[in-house]
Design a protein around this motif. Structure first.
Motif, PDB file in Angstrom:
ATOM      1  N   LEU A  52      60.932  66.162  44.827  1.00 28.93           N
ATOM      2  CA  LEU A  52      59.468  65.760  43.841  1.00 28.93           C
ATOM      3  C   LEU A  52      58.360  65.025  43.787  1.00 28.93           C
ATOM      4  O   LEU A  52      57.883  65.463  43.042  1.00 28.93           O
ATOM      5  N   GLY A  53      58.204  64.830  44.842  1.00 23.55           N
ATOM      6  CA  GLY A  53      56.842  65.057  45.674  1.00 23.55           C
ATOM      7  C   GLY A  53      56.215  65.359  45.538  1.00 23.55           C
ATOM      8  O   GLY A  53      55.081  65.820  44.925  1.00 23.55           O
ATOM      9  N   GLN A  87      57.769  59.605  35.905  1.00 23.98           N
ATOM     10  CA  GLN A  87      58.604  58.179  36.388  1.00 23.98           C
ATOM     11  C   GLN A  87      59.235  57.894  35.560  1.00 23.98           C
ATOM     12  O   GLN A  87      60.341  56.998  35.736  1.00 23.98           O
ATOM     13  N   ALA A  88      58.662  57.618  34.081  1.00 21.56           N
ATOM     14  CA  ALA A  88      58.852  56.908  33.203  1.00 21.56           C
ATOM     15  C   ALA A  88      60.591  57.581  32.649  1.00 21.56           C
ATOM     16  O   ALA A  88      61.219  56.122  31.956  1.00 21.56           O
ATOM     17  N   ALA A  89      60.701  58.872  33.015  1.00 16.38           N
ATOM     18  CA  ALA A  89      61.448  59.196  31.973  1.00 16.38           C
ATOM     19  C   ALA A  89      63.690  58.554  32.537  1.00 16.38           C
ATOM     20  O   ALA A  89      64.491  58.665  32.300  1.00 16.38           O
ATOM     21  N   HIS A  90      62.934  58.236  33.803  1.00 15.52           N
ATOM     22  CA  HIS A  90      64.634  57.460  34.863  1.00 15.52           C
ATOM     23  C   HIS A  90      63.878  56.685  35.456  1.00 15.52           C
ATOM     24  O   HIS A  90      63.470  56.977  36.473  1.00 15.52           O
ATOM     25  N   PRO A  91      64.617  55.544  35.638  1.00 14.64           N
ATOM     26  CA  PRO A  91      64.502  54.497  36.944  1.00 14.64           C
ATOM     27  C   PRO A  91      64.294  55.741  39.003  1.00 14.64           C
ATOM     28  O   PRO A  91      63.757  54.771  39.447  1.00 14.64           O
ATOM     29  N   LYS A  92      65.589  56.709  38.343  1.00 14.52           N
ATOM     30  CA  LYS A  92      65.755  56.980  39.421  1.00 14.52           C
ATOM     31  C   LYS A  92      64.523  57.823  40.389  1.00 14.52           C
ATOM     32  O   LYS A  92      64.286  57.586  41.712  1.00 14.52           O
ATOM     33  N   LEU A  93      64.200  58.460  39.175  1.00 13.45           N
ATOM     34  CA  LEU A  93      62.926  59.468  39.340  1.00 13.45           C
ATOM     35  C   LEU A  93      61.522  58.819  39.622  1.00 13.45           C
ATOM     36  O   LEU A  93      60.604  58.954  40.477  1.00 13.45           O
ATOM     37  N   ASN A  96      61.360  55.898  41.653  1.00 11.78           N
ATOM     38  CA  ASN A  96      61.545  55.093  43.127  1.00 11.78           C
ATOM     39  C   ASN A  96      61.509  56.374  43.692  1.00 11.78           C
ATOM     40  O   ASN A  96      60.419  56.044  44.741  1.00 11.78           O
ATOM     41  N   LYS A  97      62.015  57.123  43.375  1.00 15.79           N
ATOM     42  CA  LYS A  97      61.571  58.320  44.869  1.00 15.79           C
ATOM     43  C   LYS A  97      60.052  58.664  44.690  1.00 15.79           C
ATOM     44  O   LYS A  97      59.680  59.344  45.443  1.00 15.79           O
ATOM     45  N   ILE A  98      59.734  58.990  42.982  1.00 12.95           N
ATOM     46  CA  ILE A  98      58.124  59.230  43.088  1.00 12.95           C
ATOM     47  C   ILE A  98      57.185  58.415  44.082  1.00 12.95           C
ATOM     48  O   ILE A  98      56.448  58.725  44.123  1.00 12.95           O
ATOM     49  N   ASP A  99      57.839  57.327  42.985  1.00 16.64           N
ATOM     50  CA  ASP A  99      56.824  56.303  44.114  1.00 16.64           C
ATOM     51  C   ASP A  99      56.967  56.351  46.069  1.00 16.64           C
ATOM     52  O   ASP A  99      55.782  56.599  46.873  1.00 16.64           O
ATOM     53  N   VAL A 142      47.943  52.974  38.120  1.00 11.68           N
ATOM     54  CA  VAL A 142      47.631  54.632  39.170  1.00 11.68           C
ATOM     55  C   VAL A 142      47.309  53.297  40.469  1.00 11.68           C
ATOM     56  O   VAL A 142      47.582  53.873  41.583  1.00 11.68           O
ATOM     57  N   LEU A 143      46.303  52.123  39.869  1.00  8.06           N
ATOM     58  CA  LEU A 143      45.572  51.381  41.847  1.00  8.06           C
ATOM     59  C   LEU A 143      46.689  51.050  41.859  1.00  8.06           C
ATOM     60  O   LEU A 143      47.151  50.323  42.919  1.00  8.06           O
ATOM     61  N   SER A 144      47.651  50.519  41.035  1.00  2.96           N
ATOM     62  CA  SER A 144      48.775  50.192  41.910  1.00  2.96           C
ATOM     63  C   SER A 144      50.280  51.014  42.130  1.00  2.96           C
ATOM     64  O   SER A 144      50.719  50.258  43.666  1.00  2.96           O
ATOM     65  N   LYS A 145      50.357  51.646  42.285  1.00  2.00           N
ATOM     66  CA  LYS A 145      51.310  52.633  42.651  1.00  2.00           C
ATOM     67  C   LYS A 145      50.429  53.436  44.388  1.00  2.00           C
ATOM     68  O   LYS A 145      51.540  53.850  45.195  1.00  2.00           O
ATOM     69  N   THR A 146      49.595  53.853  44.040  1.00  2.00           N
ATOM     70  CA  THR A 146      48.485  54.320  45.120  1.00  2.00           C
ATOM     71  C   THR A 146      48.847  53.856  46.998  1.00  2.00           C
ATOM     72  O   THR A 146      48.402  52.108  46.334  1.00  2.00           O
TER      73      THR A 146
END
Length: 127
Positions: A11-12, A28-34, A36-39, A82-86
């Motif tokens: 996924l990354g 990411q917004a499509a599903h909570p599992k996605l 978390n994994k992309i985060d 973006v700033l909160s995720k990176t």
């Protein structure tokens, strides 16, 4: 097998090859599992966030030396996301953003970074 069942590293890699930052956020917004994994994978990759712009350069994330990812929508909400995720940003380039981000948005970004990134002593901010 569906998309949610793919391993994090796959996924990354998929996220790295999407055309824009907005596409990664939409995935990411499509599903909570996605999400978390992309985060845990993709958002550790960007090394630089360039918010400066002119006629040839538009705001973008630098993922790798040869990979840049542009923003499709230029809003404070997108930038804050973006700033909160990176996780491993080393540089942020700020400057005149032309039609992309307002000066108010840049100020909000600096305040956000100061409040939320206080322990990252290795972040260089260029103007």
């Amino acid at each position: 097998m569906n998309l949610c069942d793919l391993p994090e590293d796959i996924l990354g890699e998929i996220s790295k090859h999407l055309p824009t930052v907005d596409d990664v956020l939409a995935l990411q917004a499509a599903h909570p599992k996605l999400s978390n994994k992309i985060d845990r994978t993709f958002w550790r990759n960007p090394k630089c966030l360039c918010l400066s712009a002119d006629q040839e350069i538009v705001p973008h994330l630098i993922i790798e030396e040869t990979k840049q990812m542009k923003f499709r929508k230029h809003s404070w909400i997108r930038l804050q996301s973006v700033l909160s995720k990176t996780k491993n940003l080393k540089e942020i380039v700020l400057g005149h953003c032309g039609k992309y981000f307002s000066e108010e948005t840049l100020c909000q970004a600096l305040i956000f970074l100061q409040r939320n990134n206080g322990n990252n002593f290795f972040l260089n901010i260029y103007f």
